[in-house]
Design a protein around this motif. Structure first.
Motif, short mmCIF file in Angstrom:
data_model
loop_
_atom_site.label_atom_id
_atom_site.label_comp_id
_atom_site.label_asym_id
_atom_site.label_seq_id
_atom_site.Cartn_x
_atom_site.Cartn_y
_atom_site.Cartn_z
N GLY A 1 57.68 -28.77 3.91
CA GLY A 1 57.28 -30.03 4.29
C GLY A 1 58.15 -31.21 4.61
N LEU A 2 57.98 -32.19 5.34
CA LEU A 2 58.54 -33.06 6.03
C LEU A 2 59.22 -34.04 4.86
CD1 LEU A 2 59.84 -34.24 8.56
CD2 LEU A 2 57.88 -35.65 8.67
N THR A 16 55.97 -36.24 -6.15
CA THR A 16 55.48 -35.22 -5.45
C THR A 16 55.82 -33.90 -6.28
OG1 THR A 16 57.51 -35.08 -4.15
CG2 THR A 16 55.80 -36.49 -3.15
N VAL A 17 54.88 -33.02 -5.98
CA VAL A 17 54.99 -31.68 -6.62
C VAL A 17 54.74 -30.63 -5.40
CG1 VAL A 17 54.44 -32.26 -8.93
CG2 VAL A 17 52.61 -31.76 -7.31
N PRO A 18 55.40 -29.55 -5.39
CA PRO A 18 55.14 -28.64 -4.13
C PRO A 18 53.98 -27.74 -4.47
CG PRO A 18 56.92 -27.98 -5.44
CD PRO A 18 56.52 -29.11 -6.08
N ILE A 19 53.51 -27.42 -3.33
CA ILE A 19 52.55 -26.09 -3.41
C ILE A 19 53.25 -25.10 -2.32
CG2 ILE A 19 50.61 -27.30 -4.23
CD1 ILE A 19 49.48 -27.35 -1.23
N ARG A 20 52.47 -23.91 -2.57
CA ARG A 20 53.40 -23.05 -1.52
C ARG A 20 52.83 -22.81 0.02
NH1 ARG A 20 51.79 -17.85 -4.65
NH2 ARG A 20 50.06 -19.42 -5.19
N LEU A 222 66.23 -28.47 4.29
CA LEU A 222 66.24 -29.71 4.37
C LEU A 222 64.60 -30.05 4.09
CD1 LEU A 222 67.27 -32.63 4.91
CD2 LEU A 222 66.66 -32.45 7.11
N LEU A 223 63.74 -29.14 4.57
CA LEU A 223 62.37 -29.39 4.21
C LEU A 223 61.75 -28.65 3.09
CD1 LEU A 223 61.50 -28.28 8.05
CD2 LEU A 223 61.78 -30.70 6.76
N ARG A 224 62.68 -27.91 2.44
CA ARG A 224 62.21 -27.30 1.11
C ARG A 224 62.11 -28.37 -0.04
NH1 ARG A 224 62.09 -22.27 -1.53
NH2 ARG A 224 63.17 -22.28 -3.65
N HIS A 225 61.03 -28.21 -0.71
CA HIS A 225 60.83 -29.47 -2.06
C HIS A 225 61.98 -29.03 -2.91
CE1 HIS A 225 59.09 -31.69 -5.12
NE2 HIS A 225 58.27 -32.46 -4.20
N PRO A 226 62.75 -30.10 -3.35
CA PRO A 226 63.80 -29.86 -4.45
C PRO A 226 63.17 -29.35 -5.68
CG PRO A 226 63.18 -32.28 -4.34
CD PRO A 226 62.48 -31.48 -3.25
N ASP A 227 61.68 -29.24 -5.97
CA ASP A 227 61.41 -28.86 -7.34
C ASP A 227 60.54 -27.49 -6.91
OD1 ASP A 227 62.02 -30.89 -8.74
OD2 ASP A 227 60.15 -31.96 -8.15
N ALA A 228 60.55 -26.66 -5.57
CA ALA A 228 60.26 -25.43 -5.55
C ALA A 228 60.96 -24.42 -6.41
CB ALA A 228 60.60 -24.89 -3.96
N THR A 229 60.01 -23.58 -6.80
CA THR A 229 60.47 -22.48 -7.88
C THR A 229 61.14 -21.34 -7.34
OG1 THR A 229 58.25 -21.26 -7.63
CG2 THR A 229 58.39 -23.13 -9.24
#
Length: 266
Positions: A1-2, A16-20, A222-229
């Motif tokens: 995501g942006l 914010t929390v990421p979803i796949r 850069l577009l990957r959420h820092p909390d991605a698992t």
């Protein structure tokens, strides 16, 4: 995501929390495992993967919003530009009480105009106006009236059709130029960007080489959420905005991009 969205939401005091993401778009079933009060989606053309949100996923997101009394933020940032598919209707039209529709002319005309809009549920109009600082009298009325006339006269539609044809040719030129390389290009059925997958470990090198050649690329890191698992491993790739270069620079930019990707692919 942006990442700009994450920054703006963070500056407003929210998290914010990421979803796949998969081949059908955002995995909205992941919302069930969060305490989120809203979900931000680009359903017509996911950024950066370029896929539309599958109809089943759209229904799931709307059901989640209605059941939990939460909201869907629908960012339609480049829905005017589609090439190989029919238009995709907005989610806002399916549930105007639970969807905030966001749009602008940044892609269709120019970001310099600073014209955008929100189609809000009735319950959010007053709170949003208050948060934005009142009735927005300082917004340039001449630009808004000119844009309204541009739309009502039919010239805006003509402009969109003309630019859609121009960007289709650019997209086709991009794929033709890179056809001899062992790279995967996706997200080409709509919009003004393409996602180019790269061999593992080459993303940073591609961005560095591109910068040396005068080309600005965004990497997937850069577009990957820092909390991605760990269940969503990083993939190397770059986002190419083929709508950006001026006409007289476009062919040279394509050739330079080809040379960069050929070098990193080796």
């Amino acid at each position: 995501g942006l990442y700009l969205f994450r920054d703006a939401i963070g500056e407003a005091g929210a998290g914010t929390v990421p979803i796949r993401i998969d081949d059908h778009g955002a995995v909205v079933a992941d919302l069930e495992n969060t305490i989120a009060a809203a979900v931000l989606l680009t359903p017509a053309h996911h950024f950066p993967h370029g896929v539309p949100l599958h109809p089943t996923r759209r229904t799931q997101a709307l059901d989640w919003a209605k059941r939990t009394k939460n909201y869907v933020l629908e960012d339609d940032y480049d829905g005017e530009f589609r090439y190989d598919r029919q238009p995709i209707g907005s989610m806002q039209g399916l549930d105007p009480d639970r969807v905030v529709y966001l749009g602008s002319v940044s892609k269709s005309l120019s970001p310099v105009l600073r014209l955008g809009w929100m189609v809000l549920p009735d319950s959010l109009i007053d709170p949003v106006l208050a948060a934005a600082g009142g009735q927005q009298f300082y917004v340039n009325a001449i630009d808004q009236l000119t844009m309204a006339d541009f739309i009502e006269s039919g010239h805006y539609d003509k402009h969109i059709r003309r630019m859609r044809n121009s960007y289709r040719h650019r997209r086709d030129a991009l794929t033709a130029t890179l056809a001899d390389l062992d790279v995967e290009i996706s997200g080409l059925s709509a919009g003004l960007h393409a996602l180019i997958r790269l061999p593992d470990g080459t993303e940073h090198e591609a961005i560095r080489r591109a910068a040396d050649a005068g080309i600005a690329l965004s990497g997937l890191a850069l577009l990957r959420h820092p909390d991605a698992t760990a269940e969503t491993p990083h993939q190397d790739g770059v986002v190419v905005s083929f709508g950006t270069p001026a006409d007289h620079e476009f062919n040279a930019a394509l050739d330079a991009l080809h040379d960069v990707l050929a070098a990193v692919s080796r």
